[in-house]
Design a protein around this motif. Structure first.
Motif, mmCIF file in Angstrom:
data_model
loop_
_atom_site.group_PDB
_atom_site.id
_atom_site.type_symbol
_atom_site.label_atom_id
_atom_site.label_comp_id
_atom_site.label_asym_id
_atom_site.label_seq_id
_atom_site.Cartn_x
_atom_site.Cartn_y
_atom_site.Cartn_z
ATOM 1 N N ILE A 189 20.802 9.315 -47.376
ATOM 2 C CA ILE A 189 21.998 10.028 -46.913
ATOM 3 C C ILE A 189 22.744 9.195 -45.882
ATOM 4 O O ILE A 189 23.974 9.049 -45.932
ATOM 5 N N SER A 190 22.027 8.630 -44.923
ATOM 6 C CA SER A 190 22.689 7.830 -43.896
ATOM 7 C C SER A 190 23.278 6.549 -44.469
ATOM 8 O O SER A 190 24.305 6.075 -44.003
ATOM 9 N N ARG A 191 22.637 5.970 -45.500
ATOM 10 C CA ARG A 191 23.162 4.741 -46.092
ATOM 11 C C ARG A 191 24.406 5.004 -46.925
ATOM 12 O O ARG A 191 25.312 4.169 -46.974
ATOM 13 N N SER A 192 24.477 6.145 -47.582
ATOM 14 C CA SER A 192 25.623 6.435 -48.435
ATOM 15 C C SER A 192 26.811 6.982 -47.661
ATOM 16 O O SER A 192 27.958 6.668 -47.977
ATOM 17 N N LEU A 193 26.576 7.787 -46.649
ATOM 18 C CA LEU A 193 27.655 8.429 -45.901
ATOM 19 C C LEU A 193 27.902 7.808 -44.536
ATOM 20 O O LEU A 193 28.852 8.187 -43.875
ATOM 21 N N GLY A 194 27.052 6.911 -44.119
ATOM 22 C CA GLY A 194 27.190 6.351 -42.784
ATOM 23 C C GLY A 194 26.349 7.115 -41.782
ATOM 24 O O GLY A 194 25.911 8.240 -42.040
ATOM 25 N N PRO A 195 26.125 6.529 -40.610
ATOM 26 C CA PRO A 195 25.248 7.194 -39.631
ATOM 27 C C PRO A 195 25.828 8.490 -39.092
ATOM 28 O O PRO A 195 25.082 9.404 -38.760
ATOM 29 N N GLU A 196 27.171 8.602 -38.984
ATOM 30 C CA GLU A 196 27.753 9.823 -38.417
ATOM 31 C C GLU A 196 27.592 11.007 -39.370
ATOM 32 O O GLU A 196 26.972 12.020 -39.031
ATOM 33 N N PHE A 197 28.140 10.864 -40.599
ATOM 34 C CA PHE A 197 28.022 11.948 -41.572
ATOM 35 C C PHE A 197 26.577 12.093 -42.055
ATOM 36 O O PHE A 197 26.129 13.199 -42.355
ATOM 37 N N GLY A 198 25.883 10.977 -42.147
ATOM 38 C CA GLY A 198 24.493 11.059 -42.566
ATOM 39 C C GLY A 198 23.640 11.845 -41.595
ATOM 40 O O GLY A 198 22.767 12.615 -41.994
ATOM 41 N N GLY A 199 23.889 11.689 -40.292
ATOM 42 C CA GLY A 199 23.147 12.479 -39.311
ATOM 43 C C GLY A 199 23.461 13.955 -39.407
ATOM 44 O O GLY A 199 22.565 14.800 -39.283
ATOM 45 N N ALA A 200 24.730 14.307 -39.652
ATOM 46 C CA ALA A 200 25.100 15.719 -39.781
ATOM 47 C C ALA A 200 24.475 16.346 -41.021
ATOM 48 O O ALA A 200 23.925 17.448 -40.970
ATOM 49 N N VAL A 201 24.533 15.620 -42.145
ATOM 50 C CA VAL A 201 23.930 16.144 -43.374
ATOM 51 C C VAL A 201 22.410 16.212 -43.241
ATOM 52 O O VAL A 201 21.764 17.157 -43.718
ATOM 53 N N GLY A 202 21.824 15.220 -42.579
ATOM 54 C CA GLY A 202 20.386 15.258 -42.358
ATOM 55 C C GLY A 202 19.956 16.429 -41.502
ATOM 56 O O GLY A 202 18.896 17.025 -41.731
ATOM 57 N N LEU A 203 20.787 16.802 -40.516
ATOM 58 C CA LEU A 203 20.476 17.969 -39.698
ATOM 59 C C LEU A 203 20.522 19.245 -40.530
ATOM 60 O O LEU A 203 19.651 20.124 -40.402
ATOM 61 N N CYS A 204 21.522 19.364 -41.386
ATOM 62 C CA CYS A 204 21.593 20.532 -42.274
ATOM 63 C C CYS A 204 20.406 20.563 -43.233
ATOM 64 O O CYS A 204 19.860 21.637 -43.522
ATOM 65 N N PHE A 205 20.011 19.405 -43.711
ATOM 66 C CA PHE A 205 18.847 19.343 -44.605
ATOM 67 C C PHE A 205 17.578 19.774 -43.873
ATOM 68 O O PHE A 205 16.730 20.480 -44.434
ATOM 69 N N TYR A 206 17.456 19.391 -42.629
ATOM 70 C CA TYR A 206 16.293 19.802 -41.843
ATOM 71 C C TYR A 206 16.286 21.316 -41.625
ATOM 72 O O TYR A 206 15.249 21.977 -41.771
ATOM 73 N N LEU A 207 17.451 21.886 -41.293
ATOM 74 C CA LEU A 207 17.522 23.331 -41.093
ATOM 75 C C LEU A 207 17.239 24.084 -42.392
ATOM 76 O O LEU A 207 16.567 25.123 -42.390
#
Length: 607
Positions: A253-271
């Protein structure tokens, strides 16, 4: 090849003499004269004693500078080095304070008394040592431009790490790291199956089929499975685009969307994963308290209105205990979870196979699973302690009158005995009509002449088969949706009903809908049952070939679970009656799990 040099004698114009001072001498004035000499030469004219100049293929220009002691001193040599003393027109040897600069092939080197020339060699070691930023930490010391280039092309290996590792390997033997050995089947396919299959299949899929009908249920399953399939295809495109190291979905996710959007999507995935864990825990507690061990409930409500609140309190207590135990298990070590994962997956697969076997066997031997109906309304099975789905029953009493010593005795079986007449001396059989346990829920007393509910008075009790079987043709009634509003009674449209309009209240022992259903609601309830497709990609660090295993294993797991869900929808619609499908908690059958009853007939196939 010809080297072109220019001879130039430059002497500054004489300046007016400064005022004399006690320290003024003519020698100081003479030393202020600087003469620059550039001599044109050819490469073949150079002597053999200068291999560094003859070996160069490009043009060379040698600048020499020296401080003279006389304005009339002859022109100095061009080279300013030891080799230039042999050139024609060279004037004397090189002085200790000479400065030279060589330029050719993009390399430069300068030597002077004002610069430390102890490292003046043919390579760039001089500039490397003076421009190194972290000289004590790096084995190779690049230029500033090279350092900036390396920073732009940053990798997870620090500069000099490779050299340090090679030096350590020469000194001592390093322990060889174990390479990942997990393949597609064990590393991706089975973990995805284990995470996709969940409590929704066993607890809520029958209710989804009953509320939405077979057609809309198939549409719901297909829409949800297509969403996960598109996600898996996108993930496969990222996984096959490069090396997937440890980190799994977070890395992709971070590699495809970048660290900013990847971190946000990763947080949603964690929740989302966190809430999914809470859902699985509550589903396990519901099965425990409602179907396996109802007597284990801590909070018990005497009134029907408080049963829901008591169930929620029990779920809070047991859910917290279960969460604490799982946290301790993970804290001790995830390897124990991985060891038990195969056992849990085997239990899930056996349960699913039991459903298929039970559905096939029901075509020949349907299970005895009756549902009590009053008119076309479903009656709550908990209100039938005597299992009598009727208003009254005929009771038969055998009475014996014996006379002796003034004592009167009698015997009664299966009914309430009435006092015998004093003149009766022989046994006699008496048949009476008695009210059942359901009578008092609709009437103000248990007497036959009591005042009862109008719908109860004008309707009749009937018993239907909750699981008529695969060959019963019940699917024709379950094709279309039957959405209900909260508080509605579960009704069977094919049964006759009285014309008396008596609204059903929660004071009567009917089965009511606890929630208002719609297509959107059913999609939201079923969608968590198709999640969990990231379980295989999360093990990317343990996969032997992550680029190949992640796409193949994930897509195959989605196709397998989608086939199971679609066929389960059809089997439930073909085997189970609609009123039982819409009974979410199984109140009409005294809280018995419908899917469990359907799969109990598997023993005939095993035999």
């Amino acid at each position: 090849m010809t080297d072109v040099c220019i001879n130039t004698n430059f002497s500054p114009p004489p300046a007016p003499p400064p005022p004399r001072s006690p320290s003024y001498t003519p020698e100081r004035v003479a030393m202020a004269s600087v003469r620059f000499t550039v001599t044109p030469t050819k490469a073949e004219d150079l002597p053999d004693a200068s291999p560094d100049l003859s070996a160069r293929s490009a043009g060379h220009v040698r600048f020499g500078s020296r401080e003279s002691v006389s304005r009339s001193e002859p022109i100095s040599d061009c080279s300013g080095g030891p080799a230039s003393s042999n050139l024609p027109g060279a004037g004397g040897g090189e002085t200790p304070d000479s400065s030279t600069a060589d330029q050719g092939d993009g390399n430069s080197k300068m030597s002077s008394v004002y610069i430390n020339n102890s490292h003046a060699v043919d390579d760039d070691d001089f500039y490397d040592r003076n421009l190194a930023l972290f000289e004590e930490e790096m084995d190779t010391r690049p230029k500033v431009s090279s350092l900036l280039n390396r920073l732009a092309n940053y990798t997870n290996l620090t500069q000099g790490a490779k050299e340090h590792e090679e030096a350590e390997s020469n000194g001592e033997k390093r322990k060889a790291s174990k390479a990942p050995q997990m393949g597609t089947f064990m590393g991706v396919y089975l973990p995805c199956l284990q995470n996709i299959f969940g409590v929704i299949l066993f607890l809520r899929l029958t209710w989804v089929v009953g509320a939405g009908g077979v057609l809309q249920a198939l549409c719901i399953v297909l829409v949800c499975c297509c969403c996960t399939m598109l996600t898996a295809i996108s993930m496969s495109a990222i996984a096959t685009n490069g090396v997937v190291p440890a980190g799994g979905s977070y890395f992709m996710i971070s590699r495809s969307l970048g660290p900013e959007f990847g971190g946000a999507v990763g947080l949603c995935f964690y929740l989302g994963t966190t809430f999914a864990g809470a859902m699985y825990i509550l589903g396990a507690i519901e099965i425990l308290l409602m179907y396996i061990a109802p007597q284990a409930a801590i909070f018990i409500s005497s009134a029907a209105e408080g049963e829901g609140a008591a169930l929620l309190n029990n779920m809070r207590v047991y859910g917290s205990i279960c969460l604490l135990l799982m946290s301790l298990l993970v804290f001790v070590g995830v390897k124990y979870v991985n060891k038990l994962a195969s056992v849990f997956l085997a239990c899930v697969i056996v349960s699913i196979l039991s459903i298929y076997i039970g559905a096939l066997v029901s075509a020949f031997i349907p299970p005895d699973f009756s549902v009590c109906m009053l008119g076309n309304r479903t009656v709550n099975g908990h209100a039938l302690p005597d299992n009598q789905c009727a208003k009254t029953v005929l009771g038969q009493s055998t009475e014996a009158m014996e006379q002796g010593d003034g004592n009167l005795t009698f015997m009664a079986e299966n009914s309430t005995a009435f006092p015998p007449s004093a003149t009766s001396l022989t046994p006699s059989a008496v048949t009476t009509e008695e009210t059942t346990a359901i009578w008092k829920h609709f009437c103000d007393s248990s007497e036959l002449n009591a005042t009862c509910d109008d719908f109860f008075t004008h309707s009749k009790f009937t018993t239907i088969q909750g699981i008529p079987g695969l060959a019963s043709g019940i699917i024709s009634e379950n094709l279309w949706s039957t959405y209900l509003t909260r508080g509605d009674v579960l009704e069977k449209a094919s049964l006759p009903s009285t014309q008396v309009s008596a609204p059903a209240t929660n004071q009567r022992p009917y089965v009511f809908a606890d929630i208002t259903t719609s297509f959107t609601l059913l999609v939201g309830i079923f969608f968590p049952s198709v999640t969990g497709i990231m379980a295989g990609s999360n093990r990317s660090g343990d996969l032997k070939d992550a680029q190949r295993s992640i796409p193949i294993g994930t897509i195959l797991a989605i196709l397998t679970t989608s086939l199971v869900y679609l066929t389960s929808v059809v089997l439930f619609g073909c085997c189970i009656d609609g009123v039982l499908l819409r009974d979410k908690f199984g109140d009409s059958v005294k809280g018995i799990l419908v899917v469990g009853t359907l799969s109990r007939r598997r023993c005939h196939v095993v035999k």
